[in-house]
Scaffold this motif. Sequence first.
Motif, mmCIF file in Angstrom:
data_model
loop_
_atom_site.group_PDB
_atom_site.id
_atom_site.type_symbol
_atom_site.label_atom_id
_atom_site.label_comp_id
_atom_site.label_asym_id
_atom_site.label_seq_id
_atom_site.Cartn_x
_atom_site.Cartn_y
_atom_site.Cartn_z
ATOM 1 N N LYS A 176 0.813 -1.212 0.000
ATOM 2 C CA LYS A 176 0.000 0.000 0.000
ATOM 3 C C LYS A 176 0.847 1.263 0.000
ATOM 4 C CE LYS A 176 -4.365 -1.600 1.934
ATOM 5 N NZ LYS A 176 -5.402 -1.360 2.972
ATOM 6 N N SER A 177 2.051 1.167 0.544
ATOM 7 C CA SER A 177 2.962 2.320 0.537
ATOM 8 C C SER A 177 4.054 2.160 -0.506
ATOM 9 C CB SER A 177 3.588 2.521 1.922
ATOM 10 O OG SER A 177 4.316 1.363 2.313
ATOM 11 N N LEU A 178 3.813 1.302 -1.496
ATOM 12 C CA LEU A 178 4.749 1.065 -2.603
ATOM 13 C C LEU A 178 6.106 0.571 -2.107
ATOM 14 C CD1 LEU A 178 4.021 4.151 -4.904
ATOM 15 C CD2 LEU A 178 2.875 1.937 -4.839
ATOM 16 N N TYR A 179 6.102 -0.184 -1.012
ATOM 17 C CA TYR A 179 7.321 -0.779 -0.455
ATOM 18 C C TYR A 179 8.372 0.281 -0.123
ATOM 19 C CZ TYR A 179 5.357 -5.242 -1.878
ATOM 20 O OH TYR A 179 4.531 -6.327 -2.016
ATOM 21 N N MET A 180 7.919 1.413 0.374
ATOM 22 C CA MET A 180 8.834 2.503 0.719
ATOM 23 C C MET A 180 9.327 2.334 2.149
ATOM 24 S SD MET A 180 8.200 6.617 0.614
ATOM 25 C CE MET A 180 7.808 6.599 -1.135
ATOM 26 N N ARG A 181 10.633 2.168 2.307
ATOM 27 C CA ARG A 181 11.231 2.040 3.632
ATOM 28 C C ARG A 181 11.482 3.409 4.220
ATOM 29 N NH1 ARG A 181 15.631 -2.016 2.090
ATOM 30 N NH2 ARG A 181 16.764 -0.064 1.895
ATOM 31 N N VAL A 182 11.746 3.437 5.524
ATOM 32 C CA VAL A 182 11.945 4.710 6.200
ATOM 33 C C VAL A 182 13.211 5.397 5.713
ATOM 34 C CG1 VAL A 182 13.143 3.614 8.156
ATOM 35 C CG2 VAL A 182 12.020 5.826 8.463
ATOM 36 N N ASP A 183 14.248 4.649 5.376
ATOM 37 C CA ASP A 183 15.477 5.281 4.869
ATOM 38 C C ASP A 183 15.249 5.855 3.474
ATOM 39 O OD1 ASP A 183 15.300 2.427 4.181
ATOM 40 O OD2 ASP A 183 17.143 2.782 3.067
ATOM 41 N N THR A 184 14.412 5.196 2.675
ATOM 42 C CA THR A 184 14.088 5.725 1.348
ATOM 43 C C THR A 184 13.286 7.009 1.462
ATOM 44 O OG1 THR A 184 14.003 3.440 0.544
ATOM 45 C CG2 THR A 184 13.067 5.143 -0.879
ATOM 46 N N LEU A 185 12.321 7.031 2.380
ATOM 47 C CA LEU A 185 11.520 8.238 2.603
ATOM 48 C C LEU A 185 12.410 9.405 3.022
ATOM 49 C CD1 LEU A 185 8.805 9.695 2.949
ATOM 50 C CD2 LEU A 185 8.663 8.715 5.239
ATOM 51 N N VAL A 369 12.474 14.504 -8.079
ATOM 52 C CA VAL A 369 12.732 13.213 -7.434
ATOM 53 C C VAL A 369 11.595 12.267 -7.780
ATOM 54 C CG1 VAL A 369 13.192 12.009 -5.264
ATOM 55 C CG2 VAL A 369 13.913 14.390 -5.536
ATOM 56 N N VAL A 370 11.943 11.112 -8.344
ATOM 57 C CA VAL A 370 10.948 10.116 -8.756
ATOM 58 C C VAL A 370 11.270 8.811 -8.041
ATOM 59 C CG1 VAL A 370 9.789 9.008 -10.693
ATOM 60 C CG2 VAL A 370 10.877 11.242 -11.013
ATOM 61 N N TYR A 371 10.268 8.254 -7.369
ATOM 62 C CA TYR A 371 10.444 6.976 -6.666
ATOM 63 C C TYR A 371 9.589 5.900 -7.335
ATOM 64 C CZ TYR A 371 9.637 3.258 -3.285
ATOM 65 O OH TYR A 371 9.521 2.027 -2.688
ATOM 66 N N CYS A 372 10.132 4.708 -7.416
ATOM 67 C CA CYS A 372 9.373 3.568 -7.924
ATOM 68 C C CYS A 372 9.930 2.302 -7.287
ATOM 69 C CB CYS A 372 9.456 3.483 -9.445
ATOM 70 S SG CYS A 372 8.395 2.195 -10.160
ATOM 71 N N GLN A 373 9.064 1.348 -7.027
ATOM 72 C CA GLN A 373 9.528 0.097 -6.435
ATOM 73 C C GLN A 373 10.244 -0.792 -7.444
ATOM 74 O OE1 GLN A 373 5.098 -0.805 -5.967
ATOM 75 N NE2 GLN A 373 5.991 -2.850 -5.883
ATOM 76 N N TYR A 374 10.097 -0.451 -8.745
ATOM 77 C CA TYR A 374 10.775 -1.197 -9.802
ATOM 78 C C TYR A 374 11.790 -0.298 -10.502
ATOM 79 C CZ TYR A 374 6.579 -4.006 -9.046
ATOM 80 O OH TYR A 374 5.580 -4.724 -8.473
ATOM 81 N N GLN A 375 12.822 -0.917 -11.055
ATOM 82 C CA GLN A 375 13.899 -0.148 -11.674
ATOM 83 C C GLN A 375 13.572 0.248 -13.111
ATOM 84 O OE1 GLN A 375 17.614 -2.238 -11.641
ATOM 85 N NE2 GLN A 375 18.777 -0.529 -12.465
ATOM 86 N N GLU A 376 12.898 -0.609 -13.856
ATOM 87 C CA GLU A 376 12.703 -0.400 -15.288
ATOM 88 C C GLU A 376 11.956 0.889 -15.630
ATOM 89 O OE1 GLU A 376 13.866 -4.408 -14.486
ATOM 90 O OE2 GLU A 376 12.207 -3.190 -13.720
ATOM 91 N N ILE A 424 15.315 5.334 -6.517
ATOM 92 C CA ILE A 424 15.099 6.787 -6.557
ATOM 93 C C ILE A 424 15.848 7.355 -7.755
ATOM 94 C CG2 ILE A 424 15.423 8.983 -5.364
ATOM 95 C CD1 ILE A 424 15.337 7.476 -2.731
ATOM 96 N N LEU A 425 15.115 8.096 -8.593
ATOM 97 C CA LEU A 425 15.706 8.842 -9.701
ATOM 98 C C LEU A 425 15.669 10.321 -9.347
ATOM 99 C CD1 LEU A 425 16.785 9.197 -12.604
ATOM 100 C CD2 LEU A 425 14.402 9.221 -13.368
ATOM 101 N N SER A 426 16.783 10.985 -9.356
ATOM 102 C CA SER A 426 16.853 12.410 -9.029
ATOM 103 C C SER A 426 17.568 13.161 -10.152
ATOM 104 C CB SER A 426 17.558 12.647 -7.705
ATOM 105 O OG SER A 426 18.895 12.136 -7.756
ATOM 106 N N ALA A 427 17.202 14.421 -10.327
ATOM 107 C CA ALA A 427 17.818 15.260 -11.354
ATOM 108 C C ALA A 427 17.619 16.731 -10.996
ATOM 109 C CB ALA A 427 17.224 14.957 -12.729
ATOM 110 N N THR A 428 18.415 17.590 -11.611
ATOM 111 C CA THR A 428 18.334 19.037 -11.393
ATOM 112 C C THR A 428 17.833 19.697 -12.671
ATOM 113 O OG1 THR A 428 20.209 18.917 -9.870
ATOM 114 C CG2 THR A 428 19.590 21.086 -10.687
#
Length: 433
Positions: A176-185, A369-376, A424-428
Amino acid sequence: GLRGTHMALVSPQDVLFLRSDRGFLRTASASEKRVKLGKFVFSLEEAIGKPYGTTFEIDKSRLVPVHSSRTDGSETGRSELLEGVESGIDNKDIHDDGRAQRLNRDEIEALKEEGATATEIVEQLVENSATFRERTEYSQAKYIKRKLMRHRPCVTILRPSTRLICEMCWTRNPAKSLYMRVDTLAQILTIANVHSGCNVMLVESCQGLLTGAVLERLGGRGRLIQVTHNDVVVRPALESLNLSDDVRQVLVDIQLQELRRSRSLGEVGVKTEGTESQDVDREGCGDNRRGDEVDEETSRESEQHGRKRRRMTSEEKAVKKKAKTEHVESINEFLRETKMDCLIVASKYQPWPLVSSLIEYVATSRQVVVYCQYQEPLVECQSNLRNDGSVINWKLSETWFRQYQVLPQRTHPVVNMSATGGYILSATTVAKE
């Protein structure tokens, strides 16, 4: 930001967290008369007016405050029971077949009825155990700790926080939380540079977890624009944070289709509105049938949360439509005058259509910042961003996270650990040439 922070006392209207000494974690309203935690049922009436962090002993469906030295976290009680007790070299000859304990269940219940304390009961169990003195010193300490937890169940009242909510979501139903851990958050908030006074654009499908975390950091200053896929937004994690009205007032919602419609009308006219909206919807959110399924699912969730739907009159519909139009126009006016300081996407849909639609609202030299539980999906998004030329310093990362047990001469990694906490995908952002 949290209600009652200056007093740090539990009030009847608060939502609080309960953690048992066995590690069970759940939320509950302070006014609840019957709460179930593990196999124990009790009332929270005794917790009202007590400071957060207080530990209670569960005594016949009642909570009794205990001193910190008597809680499970202290070594004092266990060390007293281990004084003068011999210990073995190893546990290779010990077989846990249930025949080593001479006290039976009826005798233990009789001790409880006579008013014996948990420490006295455990002392009797130690004396009547045929294998206790053959155990190693560490095994004896674990044995006493386990018996104290069983015969003296304790629960600690904790103040709601983003970390606790994330931990509870991860333990109960991480999907339900897209497998987001506390360190990822924590990394998402840090990379996006979310701070008091900044303007944040957010797309999330994490039950309000990210929304609450961002609001907590904003502290009632700045603006949080959450872009949603439906008109009904369910955020149970946000409701558990006890955020004050001053903190929540910076949050505004706008549907993605309303944002696209306003942009289409303002830039290329009404003629292109339908085509563009349909194309991005098809890529990011599936076909119309899928959208109907999402609406039906959201409606069912809203009914489960106690919101009953009824047919509105024509006057009520007109008032609601006018209010919605004014709300959307006020947000669009804000976006025309102000650029956002960051864009955060953590959605169950494909990220690239969302990012491509919203990145124009972000100021230059700001973070996406883009988060996804999958890499692809993030690899595709990274490739498209690189070709688009609107960002630099893109980075796709995954955190390896492991907990450690820290005890005297017994410090080692915890055997069980999570495989991944998502990507996590991040960019400026930069200005296009």
